[in-house]
Scaffold this motif. Structure first.
Motif, PDB file in Angstrom:
ATOM      1  N   ASN A  58       0.838  -1.216  -0.028  1.00 21.57           N
ATOM      2  CA  ASN A  58      -0.134  -0.015   0.125  1.00 21.57           C
ATOM      3  C   ASN A  58       0.778   1.161   0.112  1.00 21.57           C
ATOM      4  O   ASN A  58       0.490   2.133  -0.705  1.00 21.57           O
ATOM      5  CB  ASN A  58      -0.795   0.161   1.369  1.00 21.57           C
ATOM      6  N   LEU A  59       1.818   1.318   0.831  1.00 22.32           N
ATOM      7  CA  LEU A  59       2.910   2.360   0.707  1.00 22.32           C
ATOM      8  C   LEU A  59       3.270   2.774  -0.503  1.00 22.32           C
ATOM      9  O   LEU A  59       3.526   3.795  -0.884  1.00 22.32           O
ATOM     10  CB  LEU A  59       3.878   2.125   1.782  1.00 22.32           C
ATOM     11  N   ILE A  78       2.146   1.945  -3.395  1.00 21.24           N
ATOM     12  CA  ILE A  78       0.946   2.525  -4.398  1.00 21.24           C
ATOM     13  C   ILE A  78       0.807   4.177  -3.907  1.00 21.24           C
ATOM     14  O   ILE A  78       0.611   4.657  -4.699  1.00 21.24           O
ATOM     15  CB  ILE A  78      -0.470   1.773  -3.976  1.00 21.24           C
ATOM     16  N   ILE A  79       0.649   4.057  -2.735  1.00 21.93           N
ATOM     17  CA  ILE A  79       0.625   5.693  -2.295  1.00 21.93           C
ATOM     18  C   ILE A  79       1.745   6.649  -2.858  1.00 21.93           C
ATOM     19  O   ILE A  79       1.387   7.745  -3.561  1.00 21.93           O
ATOM     20  CB  ILE A  79       0.545   5.891  -0.705  1.00 21.93           C
ATOM     21  N   THR A 104       1.257   6.773  -6.881  1.00 16.99           N
ATOM     22  CA  THR A 104       0.196   7.808  -7.018  1.00 16.99           C
ATOM     23  C   THR A 104       0.671   9.237  -6.866  1.00 16.99           C
ATOM     24  O   THR A 104       0.412  10.005  -7.574  1.00 16.99           O
ATOM     25  CB  THR A 104      -1.056   7.342  -6.117  1.00 16.99           C
ATOM     26  N   MET A 138     -11.178   6.565  -1.893  1.00 15.93           N
ATOM     27  CA  MET A 138     -11.018   6.159  -0.429  1.00 15.93           C
ATOM     28  C   MET A 138     -12.442   5.663   0.043  1.00 15.93           C
ATOM     29  O   MET A 138     -11.995   4.586   0.964  1.00 15.93           O
ATOM     30  CB  MET A 138     -10.539   7.379   0.418  1.00 15.93           C
ATOM     31  N   GLY A 141     -12.553   1.995  -1.454  1.00 14.45           N
ATOM     32  CA  GLY A 141     -11.239   1.217  -0.963  1.00 14.45           C
ATOM     33  C   GLY A 141     -11.430   1.039   0.864  1.00 14.45           C
ATOM     34  O   GLY A 141     -10.873  -0.119   0.810  1.00 14.45           O
ATOM     35  N   PHE A 201      -9.509  -1.387   3.208  1.00 17.55           N
ATOM     36  CA  PHE A 201      -8.338  -0.446   2.951  1.00 17.55           C
ATOM     37  C   PHE A 201      -7.168  -1.130   1.754  1.00 17.55           C
ATOM     38  O   PHE A 201      -5.998  -1.174   1.946  1.00 17.55           O
ATOM     39  CB  PHE A 201      -7.548   0.131   4.170  1.00 17.55           C
ATOM     40  N   TYR A 206      -5.929  -1.338  -2.596  1.00 12.89           N
ATOM     41  CA  TYR A 206      -5.399  -0.237  -3.482  1.00 12.89           C
ATOM     42  C   TYR A 206      -6.182   0.825  -3.691  1.00 12.89           C
ATOM     43  O   TYR A 206      -5.532   1.844  -3.968  1.00 12.89           O
ATOM     44  CB  TYR A 206      -4.997  -1.223  -4.712  1.00 12.89           C
ATOM     45  N   SER A 258      -5.617   3.239  -1.166  1.00 13.20           N
ATOM     46  CA  SER A 258      -4.076   3.966  -1.242  1.00 13.20           C
ATOM     47  C   SER A 258      -4.001   4.856  -2.561  1.00 13.20           C
ATOM     48  O   SER A 258      -3.186   5.849  -2.283  1.00 13.20           O
ATOM     49  CB  SER A 258      -3.203   2.848  -1.632  1.00 13.20           C
ATOM     50  N   LEU A 306      -5.373   8.068  -1.312  1.00  8.46           N
ATOM     51  CA  LEU A 306      -4.568   8.651  -0.184  1.00  8.46           C
ATOM     52  C   LEU A 306      -3.337   9.297  -0.931  1.00  8.46           C
ATOM     53  O   LEU A 306      -3.041  10.522  -0.313  1.00  8.46           O
ATOM     54  CB  LEU A 306      -4.208   7.483   0.845  1.00  8.46           C
ATOM     55  N   GLY A 307      -2.865   8.731  -1.961  1.00 10.78           N
ATOM     56  CA  GLY A 307      -1.687   9.393  -2.712  1.00 10.78           C
ATOM     57  C   GLY A 307      -2.249  10.591  -3.361  1.00 10.78           C
ATOM     58  O   GLY A 307      -1.449  11.501  -3.209  1.00 10.78           O
TER      59      GLY A 307
END
Length: 151
Positions: free
Chosen positions: A2-3, A5-6, A9, A63, A66, A71, A73, A76, A79-80
């Motif tokens: 996830n980090l 992907i953030i 993005t 979000m 997601g 929670f 992709y 994430s 969030l990005g």
């Protein structure tokens, strides 16, 4: 994952911002963006500020869905986009346009390059013939202008 992907993005938003700024904000939605280039009043808000809601909407939707996927992709990605929007607000509205007086007298070459490129962008009062549509990454000539003076 996830980090990653953030972060991906967040950095991909720079390309999206360039495209949207050049072809949407300086294109068919120029009516909303125009007052940002031709400020003749001292009002705190401008029509251009509506882009905040326009760009926040997909992030909120991503979000929301997601979060329903525990929670995943989509969250994430949303969030990005949100983190990019926060960075944009602080750099563009607070630092560059000084809506809040902060880092006004910086000597940081990177920040000075961003500010200079944005000034070049605002030199054009019409939607055509613009330059420097990016946000965090600007043409090399602006970086060189300030980094060469550091030596």
């Amino acid at each position: 994952m996830n980090l990653l992907i953030i972060l991906l993005t967040f950095f991909m938003m720079e390309a999206a911002t360039w495209l949207i700024h050049k072809y949407v904000m300086h294109g068919f939605l120029w009516g909303l963006h125009r007052d940002h280039h031709d400020r003749d009043d001292d009002s705190i808000l401008e029509r251009n500020d509506l882009f905040f809601a326009i760009f926040a909407t997909p992030a909120i939707i991503l979000m929301y869905f997601g979060a329903k996927q525990t929670f995943g992709y989509l969250f994430s990605i949303g969030l990005g986009i949100t983190f990019y929007g926060i960075a944009y607000f602080f750099v563009h509205d607070i630092f560059i346009h000084q809506r809040v007086k902060f880092l006004k007298n910086t000597r940081n070459p990177y920040l000075l390059a961003i500010r200079r490129a944005h000034k070049q962008h605002h030199k054009h009062l019409e939607k055509k013939d613009g330059e420097c549509f990016g946000f965090l990454w600007v043409p090399i000539k602006y970086f060189k202008m300030y980094f060469k003076n550091k030596n």
